[in-house]
Design a protein around this motif. Structure first.
Motif, PDB file in Angstrom:
ATOM      1  N   VAL A   6       2.201  -2.771   6.679  1.00  0.00           N
ATOM      2  CA  VAL A   6       0.940  -3.492   6.791  1.00  0.00           C
ATOM      3  C   VAL A   6       0.967  -4.642   5.796  1.00  0.00           C
ATOM      4  CG1 VAL A   6      -0.341  -1.456   7.541  1.00  0.00           C
ATOM      5  CG2 VAL A   6      -0.240  -2.010   5.104  1.00  0.00           C
ATOM      6  N   GLU A   7       0.255  -5.716   6.116  1.00  0.00           N
ATOM      7  CA  GLU A   7       0.153  -6.864   5.228  1.00  0.00           C
ATOM      8  C   GLU A   7      -1.236  -6.895   4.616  1.00  0.00           C
ATOM      9  OE1 GLU A   7       2.647  -8.901   4.438  1.00  0.00           O
ATOM     10  OE2 GLU A   7       4.027  -7.843   5.791  1.00  0.00           O
ATOM     11  N   LEU A   8      -1.301  -6.988   3.291  1.00  0.00           N
ATOM     12  CA  LEU A   8      -2.557  -6.944   2.565  1.00  0.00           C
ATOM     13  C   LEU A   8      -2.741  -8.254   1.799  1.00  0.00           C
ATOM     14  CD1 LEU A   8      -2.186  -3.302   1.171  1.00  0.00           C
ATOM     15  CD2 LEU A   8      -3.431  -4.017   3.222  1.00  0.00           C
ATOM     16  N   LYS A   9      -3.877  -8.878   1.980  1.00  0.00           N
ATOM     17  CA  LYS A   9      -4.163 -10.203   1.420  1.00  0.00           C
ATOM     18  C   LYS A   9      -4.189 -10.171  -0.099  1.00  0.00           C
ATOM     19  CE  LYS A   9      -5.861 -14.542   1.762  1.00  0.00           C
ATOM     20  NZ  LYS A   9      -5.986 -14.838   0.323  1.00  0.00           N
ATOM     21  N   VAL A  10      -3.543 -11.150  -0.713  1.00  0.00           N
ATOM     22  CA  VAL A  10      -3.571 -11.312  -2.161  1.00  0.00           C
ATOM     23  C   VAL A  10      -4.824 -12.091  -2.544  1.00  0.00           C
ATOM     24  CG1 VAL A  10      -2.396 -12.308  -4.163  1.00  0.00           C
ATOM     25  CG2 VAL A  10      -1.055 -11.279  -2.301  1.00  0.00           C
ATOM     26  N   PRO A  11      -5.684 -11.541  -3.416  1.00  0.00           N
ATOM     27  CA  PRO A  11      -6.921 -12.233  -3.785  1.00  0.00           C
ATOM     28  C   PRO A  11      -6.668 -13.622  -4.359  1.00  0.00           C
ATOM     29  CG  PRO A  11      -6.942  -9.971  -4.591  1.00  0.00           C
ATOM     30  CD  PRO A  11      -5.552 -10.237  -4.077  1.00  0.00           C
ATOM     31  N   GLY A  12      -7.380 -14.620  -3.826  1.00  0.00           N
ATOM     32  CA  GLY A  12      -7.304 -15.965  -4.354  1.00  0.00           C
ATOM     33  C   GLY A  12      -6.076 -16.754  -3.960  1.00  0.00           C
ATOM     34  N   ARG A  13      -5.238 -16.197  -3.074  1.00  0.00           N
ATOM     35  CA  ARG A  13      -4.021 -16.903  -2.666  1.00  0.00           C
ATOM     36  C   ARG A  13      -3.884 -16.832  -1.157  1.00  0.00           C
ATOM     37  NH1 ARG A  13       0.921 -17.069  -6.888  1.00  0.00           N
ATOM     38  NH2 ARG A  13      -0.294 -17.183  -8.805  1.00  0.00           N
ATOM     39  N   GLU A  14      -3.290 -17.868  -0.611  1.00  0.00           N
ATOM     40  CA  GLU A  14      -3.057 -17.895   0.831  1.00  0.00           C
ATOM     41  C   GLU A  14      -1.739 -17.186   1.147  1.00  0.00           C
ATOM     42  OE1 GLU A  14      -5.196 -18.933   3.145  1.00  0.00           O
ATOM     43  OE2 GLU A  14      -6.587 -19.224   1.464  1.00  0.00           O
ATOM     44  N   MET A  15      -1.712 -15.916   0.838  1.00  0.00           N
ATOM     45  CA  MET A  15      -0.506 -15.138   1.074  1.00  0.00           C
ATOM     46  C   MET A  15      -0.860 -13.656   1.120  1.00  0.00           C
ATOM     47  SD  MET A  15       1.338 -15.201  -2.702  1.00  0.00           S
ATOM     48  CE  MET A  15       2.633 -14.100  -2.174  1.00  0.00           C
ATOM     49  N   SER A  16       0.051 -12.873   1.643  1.00  0.00           N
ATOM     50  CA  SER A  16      -0.105 -11.427   1.696  1.00  0.00           C
ATOM     51  C   SER A  16       1.156 -10.770   1.164  1.00  0.00           C
ATOM     52  CB  SER A  16      -0.359 -10.955   3.137  1.00  0.00           C
ATOM     53  OG  SER A  16      -1.555 -11.483   3.648  1.00  0.00           O
ATOM     54  N   LEU A  17       1.009  -9.556   0.715  1.00  0.00           N
ATOM     55  CA  LEU A  17       2.137  -8.714   0.354  1.00  0.00           C
ATOM     56  C   LEU A  17       2.065  -7.451   1.200  1.00  0.00           C
ATOM     57  CD1 LEU A  17       2.078  -9.062  -3.550  1.00  0.00           C
ATOM     58  CD2 LEU A  17       3.741 -10.077  -1.995  1.00  0.00           C
ATOM     59  N   GLY A  18       3.220  -6.820   1.387  1.00  0.00           N
ATOM     60  CA  GLY A  18       3.282  -5.707   2.312  1.00  0.00           C
ATOM     61  C   GLY A  18       3.252  -4.349   1.640  1.00  0.00           C
ATOM     62  N   ALA A  19       2.930  -3.351   2.458  1.00  0.00           N
ATOM     63  CA  ALA A  19       2.898  -1.964   2.003  1.00  0.00           C
ATOM     64  C   ALA A  19       3.265  -1.063   3.178  1.00  0.00           C
ATOM     65  CB  ALA A  19       1.516  -1.605   1.463  1.00  0.00           C
ATOM     66  N   GLN A  96      -7.769  -4.439  -5.502  1.00  0.00           N
ATOM     67  CA  GLN A  96      -8.692  -4.859  -4.453  1.00  0.00           C
ATOM     68  C   GLN A  96      -8.158  -4.668  -3.035  1.00  0.00           C
ATOM     69  OE1 GLN A  96     -10.235  -8.846  -5.297  1.00  0.00           O
ATOM     70  NE2 GLN A  96      -9.965  -8.477  -7.501  1.00  0.00           N
ATOM     71  N   ALA A  97      -6.853  -4.519  -2.885  1.00  0.00           N
ATOM     72  CA  ALA A  97      -6.266  -4.370  -1.553  1.00  0.00           C
ATOM     73  C   ALA A  97      -5.519  -3.051  -1.392  1.00  0.00           C
ATOM     74  CB  ALA A  97      -5.333  -5.543  -1.254  1.00  0.00           C
ATOM     75  N   VAL A  98      -4.641  -2.729  -2.343  1.00  0.00           N
ATOM     76  CA  VAL A  98      -3.792  -1.551  -2.176  1.00  0.00           C
ATOM     77  C   VAL A  98      -4.577  -0.253  -2.341  1.00  0.00           C
ATOM     78  CG1 VAL A  98      -1.822  -0.282  -3.099  1.00  0.00           C
ATOM     79  CG2 VAL A  98      -1.705  -2.772  -2.830  1.00  0.00           C
ATOM     80  N   ILE A  99      -5.353  -0.130  -3.402  1.00  0.00           N
ATOM     81  CA  ILE A  99      -6.102   1.111  -3.620  1.00  0.00           C
ATOM     82  C   ILE A  99      -7.085   1.363  -2.472  1.00  0.00           C
ATOM     83  CG2 ILE A  99      -7.740   2.310  -5.114  1.00  0.00           C
ATOM     84  CD1 ILE A  99      -4.838   2.285  -6.144  1.00  0.00           C
ATOM     85  N   PRO A 100      -7.844   0.362  -1.994  1.00  0.00           N
ATOM     86  CA  PRO A 100      -8.685   0.606  -0.816  1.00  0.00           C
ATOM     87  C   PRO A 100      -7.885   1.017   0.419  1.00  0.00           C
ATOM     88  CG  PRO A 100      -9.448  -1.338  -1.966  1.00  0.00           C
ATOM     89  CD  PRO A 100      -8.142  -0.946  -2.607  1.00  0.00           C
ATOM     90  N   TRP A 101      -6.703   0.424   0.616  1.00  0.00           N
ATOM     91  CA  TRP A 101      -5.852   0.829   1.737  1.00  0.00           C
ATOM     92  C   TRP A 101      -5.441   2.290   1.616  1.00  0.00           C
ATOM     93  CZ3 TRP A 101      -0.276   1.451   1.083  1.00  0.00           C
ATOM     94  CH2 TRP A 101       0.366   1.817   2.271  1.00  0.00           C
ATOM     95  N   ILE A 102      -5.025   2.698   0.415  1.00  0.00           N
ATOM     96  CA  ILE A 102      -4.656   4.097   0.204  1.00  0.00           C
ATOM     97  C   ILE A 102      -5.848   5.012   0.483  1.00  0.00           C
ATOM     98  CG2 ILE A 102      -3.962   5.797  -1.531  1.00  0.00           C
ATOM     99  CD1 ILE A 102      -2.229   3.626  -2.816  1.00  0.00           C
ATOM    100  N   ASN A 103      -7.024   4.639  -0.012  1.00  0.00           N
ATOM    101  CA  ASN A 103      -8.216   5.453   0.226  1.00  0.00           C
ATOM    102  C   ASN A 103      -8.543   5.550   1.710  1.00  0.00           C
ATOM    103  OD1 ASN A 103      -8.576   6.005  -2.501  1.00  0.00           O
ATOM    104  ND2 ASN A 103      -9.970   4.276  -2.823  1.00  0.00           N
TER     105      ASN A 103
END
Length: 249
Positions: A6-19, A96-103
């Motif tokens: 899955v791709e999760l948006k990086v806060p404040g940047r026009e990019m995502s990182l995966g998980a 803001q992205a990974v922990i909510p995804w895990i939850n």
């Protein structure tokens, strides 16, 4: 689905990182890759396979994430303080992205997360648990270096470096914060005494020095030193994970 990126948006940047998640049940483990690595690396290098029995039995689920080292700690063209500011963005992504995804994957908030990493990923795992012990009370670092100023550091260092550097902020910790951390976190440091654990990684001296610092501060921890044949490499990390993980899940 297990193993689906899955791709999760990086806060404040026009990019995502995966998980990627591997496993369907069991204790959640947030996994950081080696330097500049990707979420896929953990399985691709045999780490899931090393504990496949635990995964199949529903004792553990791995939540593997991309690194951001290429624009933070691995960007040696930037002074250390600038790299530390970049790391703050990565931390915000985790929060803001990974922990909510895990939850979401777990169906609710979870406060028994373990962190795990190899090489530079060990730093990320230990640092995240030390600064987020209310979420991740256990950290497992394999062949880590826990002093960011030793990573080709240069330039004036300020608060960003200090608060991203476990060797620094644990040294300065005292009072109620230290007392709280002592009762909420546990750290396992594993390192070999073989090829590449001393030079160029600094993992062996850093791990032993950091264990001494944790002992001095009364923070629960264990240091497991492997022998002179134990190298800074995936086959040894597979064995170390298989040896230690069963008692935590």
């Amino acid at each position: 689905m297990s193993g689906q990126r899955v791709e999760l948006k990086v806060p404040g940047r026009e990019m995502s990182l995966g998980a990627i998640r591997y496993g369907h049940w069991g204790r959640p483990v947030l996994v950081f890759p080696s330097e500049a690595g990707r979420a896929e690396d953990f399985a691709a290098n045999g780490m899931v396979g090393a504990v496949q029995g635990l995964v199949d039995a529903g004792r553990v689920s791995f939540f593997c994430v991309d690194s951001a080292d290429r624009w933070t700690w691995s960007d040696n063209g930037k002074p250390t303080e600038d790299r530390a500011h970049g790391h703050q963005v990565y931390t915000a992504w985790l929060e803001q992205a990974v922990i909510p995804w895990i939850n979401d994957e777990l169906g609710g908030e979870h406060h028994d997360l373990a962190t795990l990493g190899v090489s530079m990923g060990a730093y990320h795992a230990v640092h995240f648990s030390l600064t987020h012990a209310h979420l991740a009370p256990l950290a497992i670092g394999l062949s880590g270096n826990y002093d960011v100023t030793t990573w080709h550091g240069w330039g004036e260092q300020g608060d960003a470096t200090y608060f991203a550097n476990p060797t620094a902020y644990i040294s300065g910790m005292q009072g109620e914060h230290l007392a709280w951390l002592r009762s909420h976190v546990s750290v396992l440091l594993v390192v070999g005494q073989g090829p590449f654990e001393y030079e160029p990684t600094g993992s062996l001296p850093s791990s032993t020095a950091f264990a001494e610092l944790l002992a001095h501060k009364g923070i629960p921890h264990q240091l497991d030193l492997w022998g002179s044949d134990s190298a800074h490499d995936w086959p040894w990390w597979q064995r170390q994970l298989a040896h230690h993980l069963p008692r935590f899940c």
